[in-house]
Design an enzyme around this catalytic site. Structure first.
Site, mmCIF file in Angstrom:
data_model
loop_
_atom_site.group_PDB
_atom_site.id
_atom_site.type_symbol
_atom_site.label_atom_id
_atom_site.label_comp_id
_atom_site.label_asym_id
_atom_site.label_seq_id
_atom_site.Cartn_x
_atom_site.Cartn_y
_atom_site.Cartn_z
ATOM 1 N N MET A 1 29.529 47.885 42.309
ATOM 2 C CA MET A 1 29.228 47.511 43.671
ATOM 3 C C MET A 1 30.268 48.152 44.588
ATOM 4 S SD MET A 1 29.395 43.680 45.316
ATOM 5 C CE MET A 1 31.037 43.241 44.824
ATOM 6 N N PRO A 2 29.968 49.307 45.166
ATOM 7 C CA PRO A 2 30.899 49.910 46.114
ATOM 8 C C PRO A 2 30.993 49.080 47.394
ATOM 9 C CG PRO A 2 29.289 51.522 45.324
ATOM 10 C CD PRO A 2 28.837 50.177 44.868
ATOM 11 N N ILE A 3 32.212 48.902 47.853
ATOM 12 C CA ILE A 3 32.452 48.247 49.142
ATOM 13 C C ILE A 3 33.172 49.260 50.017
ATOM 14 C CG2 ILE A 3 33.560 46.347 50.369
ATOM 15 C CD1 ILE A 3 33.412 44.766 47.714
ATOM 16 N N ILE A 39 25.376 48.639 47.596
ATOM 17 C CA ILE A 39 26.416 49.214 48.451
ATOM 18 C C ILE A 39 26.657 48.304 49.648
ATOM 19 C CG2 ILE A 39 27.053 51.187 49.892
ATOM 20 C CD1 ILE A 39 25.181 52.872 48.019
ATOM 21 N N HIS A 40 27.915 47.933 49.823
ATOM 22 C CA HIS A 40 28.308 47.074 50.942
ATOM 23 C C HIS A 40 29.100 47.907 51.941
ATOM 24 C CE1 HIS A 40 27.634 43.133 48.752
ATOM 25 N NE2 HIS A 40 27.435 44.062 47.830
#
Length: 61
Positions: A1-3, A39-40
């Site tokens: 989960m990319p932030i 993606i956040h």
């Protein structure tokens, strides 16, 4: 989960911020292979009197 954290000086329109989120999400999806739903993107807008370069606040320029 990319932030992804994006810090900007205040003053952009809601439409510009919306486009930024779309483009950043697309770039991360393309370069990392992450699913866009994972993606956040966090946008932090800074006041010009809370940001300085070389000892001079942006609000004083």
């Amino acid at each position: 989960m990319p932030i992804i954290n994006v810090k900007l000086l205040e003053g952009r329109s809601d439409e510009q911020l919306k486009d930024l989120v779309t483009e950043v999400t697309h770039a991360v999806e393309k370069t990392t292979g992450a699913n866009k739903e994972a993606i956040h993107v966090v946008i932090e807008e800074m006041r010009k009197d809370h940001y300085a370069v070389g000892g001079v606040r942006k609000s004083d320029q």
